[in-house]
Design an enzyme around this catalytic site. Structure first.
Site, PDB file in Angstrom:
ATOM      1  CB  CYS A   2      98.895  81.686  10.893  1.00 33.13           C
ATOM      2  SG  CYS A   2      98.008  80.821  10.182  1.00 33.13           S
ATOM      3  CG  ASN A 100      98.350  85.288   9.811  1.00 31.09           C
ATOM      4  OD1 ASN A 100      97.401  84.575   9.452  1.00 31.09           O
ATOM      5  ND2 ASN A 100      98.382  86.441  10.677  1.00 31.09           N
ATOM      6  CE  LYS A 491      84.332  84.748  26.939  1.00 35.24           C
ATOM      7  NZ  LYS A 491      83.849  85.427  26.090  1.00 35.24           N
ATOM      8  CE  LYS A 609      91.942  87.569  22.764  1.00 34.14           C
ATOM      9  NZ  LYS A 609      90.962  87.207  23.723  1.00 34.14           N
TER      10      LYS A 609
END
Ligand code: AGP
Length: 614
Positions: A2, A100, A491, A609
């Protein structure tokens, strides 16, 4: 994970919050919302999906405000939905909260609140917070006291921001385990502006001075930063210059952050070499608090990290063993934290983390400290929680990495770990000056070698055209390029959603060879070096079973070019350095394959991320 933003100032609050949330999109989310306070009236707007949906909802309402908070939600408790999106409010809608992290005791708090007649609208843990504040407001006179009492009841890791009609000039906040940053600036009219956010890019380019909250610190924004420590003592924030410039965060001429960051890698390598190697070829880590004498006596290193960072750690294991001759493990943080590492006092635990907030890696650090082991962390954010909890840190110098798929941070991790292993070798008298200088001279060729590899886009497009239809791809590598196989597979899978698996090539015949068919391309990483002939055998095993082979090879390797169906070339370099080059075509290949499949390269589905929850 978040993202939180907050703003007090004269600008249009809704647009400041929306722009801030867009800058935090890379953290991963599935819904968003903002709460605005305007002339004592609180309004909350939420939307599932992208921020653009929230923007549309706000335009329809045509509202604004002088103070507000915003949030992008990455679902942990409760599915992605408008109801579960933040901000969450109390029953009469006069208190709004964004959060968060995880409130670990939310069920018992929810039970207590329901027992007092509170009704819950969402499935989230967060919703207990506005109801708690509401409950305490019936007992105490100020919102500040009610907020303080409420957060004292919370267990777990959280960053929280709150606005309320009852004190419409203030944004209340607290940080405990999840990052939260305060900032202040002066607008063109000389008026003060106050900000808070989960990460610094949200402030750019508005704010210049920032303060990274420490665990337990709380307070409110209102004509200045009112900050208290965990003992409720008022403290003055030590504001620092924001070291991120706009260029590092904005896309420039690139279509995606991932592509921008792939192409930044040669410059990042150049920067690291410049920062780390002195004129007289000394390797330096000025920020490292651990003394050379201590490091020279370390009997064992345990590297623990997640995802891409662990792939870098696997290469570092070989560097530490081969150059510094020291016993080194590399393990998933999520496994290490539950192990009994049988570590003696001469063991150092190494954390590697781009974000510096990965929950499992942080837990591994706490585990190490519980055993009184020293912790050294390689981080891209020296103000992160992992940095703060470590005895020594090494800055990756990669600059903010926005794309969810890590690229430049990986290269920075491998290079910093290689330089650190040479530094260790020197202080442990395991490497003489001439050998060190030979390695450093090879490393100084890297930026230009990387730029050359990154120009091979025509062949990458051609291969991506073939890969885009595949449902499974196998990557094989050995020693320094075993991690390349793992990282290349990571990836591809995380941004194109094609199943991809990286394997130690020596394991090929122990199972994976059964996968080979015309439909399963195999990418073999076979640069010049000790492992090349063994990789040729693997390649021939694939060809013998009608498999398609894409080989990452050293330039002018005509033998391999004759054997593989396609080759991706890298300049010749020692095998232990080749990992810094062989990954480049695989990064580009995953990027272009994902694009051809219509995937959202910078914000892949389900991913964040920084995984700040366990
Ligand atoms: C890598 O492309 C992924 N985004 C993910 O595996 C990432 O490397 C992992 O979550 C670790 O993150 P950290 O380096 O911030 O700790």
């Amino acid at each position: 994970m978040c993202g939180i933003v907050g703003y007090v100032g004269q600008k249009s609050v809704a647009s400041v919050l929306l722009v801030g949330l867009e800058k935090l999109e890379y953290r991963g989310y599935d819904s968003a919302g903002i709460a605005l306070v305007n002339s004592n009236e609180l309004t909350v707007t939420k939307a599932k999906g992208r921020i653009a949906h929230l923007e549309r909802a706000l335009r329809l309402k045509n509202i604004n405000g002088t103070i507000g908070i915003g949030h992008t939600r990455w679902a942990t408790h409760g599915e992605p939905s408008q109801t579960n999106a933040h901000p969450h409010v109390n029953t009469d809608g006069t208190i709004a909260v964004v959060h968060n992290g995880i409130i670990e005791n939310y069920l018992s708090l929810m039970e207590e609140l329901i027992g007092k007649g509170y009704v819950f609208a969402s499935e989230t843990d967060t919703e207990v917070i506005p109801h708690l504040v509401d409950m305490y407001l019936k007992e105490v006179s100020s919102v500040q006291e009610a907020f303080r009492k409420s957060i004292a009841r919370l267990e777990g890791k959280y960053a929280i921001a709150m606005v309320t009609e009852k004190e419409p000039e203030k944004i209340f906040f607290v940080r405990n385990g999840s990052p939260l940053i305060l900032a202040e600036a002066t607008d063109v009219n000389g008026e003060q502006e106050l900000f808070l956010a989960s990460d610094a890019p949200a402030f750019i380019p508005l704010a210049k001075k920032v303060y990274y909250l420490k665990n337990g610190e709380w307070g409110y924004l209102n004509h200045g930063l009112h900050l208290f420590n965990d003992k409720d003592v008022r403290i003055e924030p030590d504001l620092q210059d924001l070291k991120i410039d706009v260029g590092q965060v904005l896309l420039g001429e690139f279509e995606h952050y991932m592509l921008k960051e792939i192409h930044e890698q040669p410059d990042i390598v150049q920067k690291i070499l410049t920062e780390r190697i002195t004129e007289d070829n000394k390797i330096r880590f000025d920020e490292l608090e651990l003394k050379p004498e201590f490091l020279a006596g370390v009997g064992r290193f345990i590297i623990q990290a997640s995802g891409t960072s662990l792939n870098a750690g696997r290469i570092a294991k070989l560097y530490f063993e081969n150059f510094a001759n020291v016993t080194t493990d590399a393990d998933y943080s999520s496994e290490f934290r539950y192990r009994n590492p049988v570590a003696g006092g001469d063991t150092v635990v190494i954390g590697i983390s781009q974000s510096g907030e990965t929950a499992d890696t942080l837990a591994g650090i706490y585990e190490a400290r519980s055993k009184f082991l020293k912790v050294l962390s390689f981080v891209n954010n020296v103000n992160s929680t992992i940095a703060r909890e470590s005895d020594g840190i090494i800055d990756l110098f990669a600059g903010p990495e926005i794309g969810v798929a890590s690229t430049k941070a990986y290269i920075a991790e491998v290079l910093n770990l290689l330089l650190f292993s040479i530094y260790l070798a020197e202080i442990r008298f395991m490497m003489d000056e001439s050998e060190k200088i030979e390695i450093l001279n090879q490393l100084k060729k890297l930026p230009d070698q990387m730029r050359k590899v990154l120009t091979h886009t025509a062949k990458i497009h051609e291969l991506a055209e073939k890969l885009k239809e595949k449902t499974s791809v196998l990557f094989l590598g050995r020693t320094y390029n075993f991690a390349t196989a793992l990282e290349g597979a990571l990836k591809l899978k995380e941004i194109s959603y094609i199943h991809a698996e990286g394997y130690a090539a020596g394991e090929f015949k122990h199972g994976p060879i059964a996968l080979i068919s015309e439909d399963v391309p195999v990418i073999v990483v076979a640069p010049k070096g000790e492992m090349r002939t063994k990789m040729i055998s693997n390649l021939q095993e694939v060809k013998a079973r009608k498999g398609q082979v894409i080989a990452v090879v050293s330039e002018n390797d005509s033998e391999l070019a004759g054997l593989a169906d396609k080759v991706l070339e890298i300049p010749e370099t020692p095998e232990f350095i080749s990992s810094l080059l062989t990954i480049l075509p695989l990064q580009l290949l995953s990027y272009h394959t994902a694009l051809k499949r219509g995937c959202d390269v910078d914000k892949p589905r389900n991913l964040a991320k920084s995984v700040t929850v366990e």
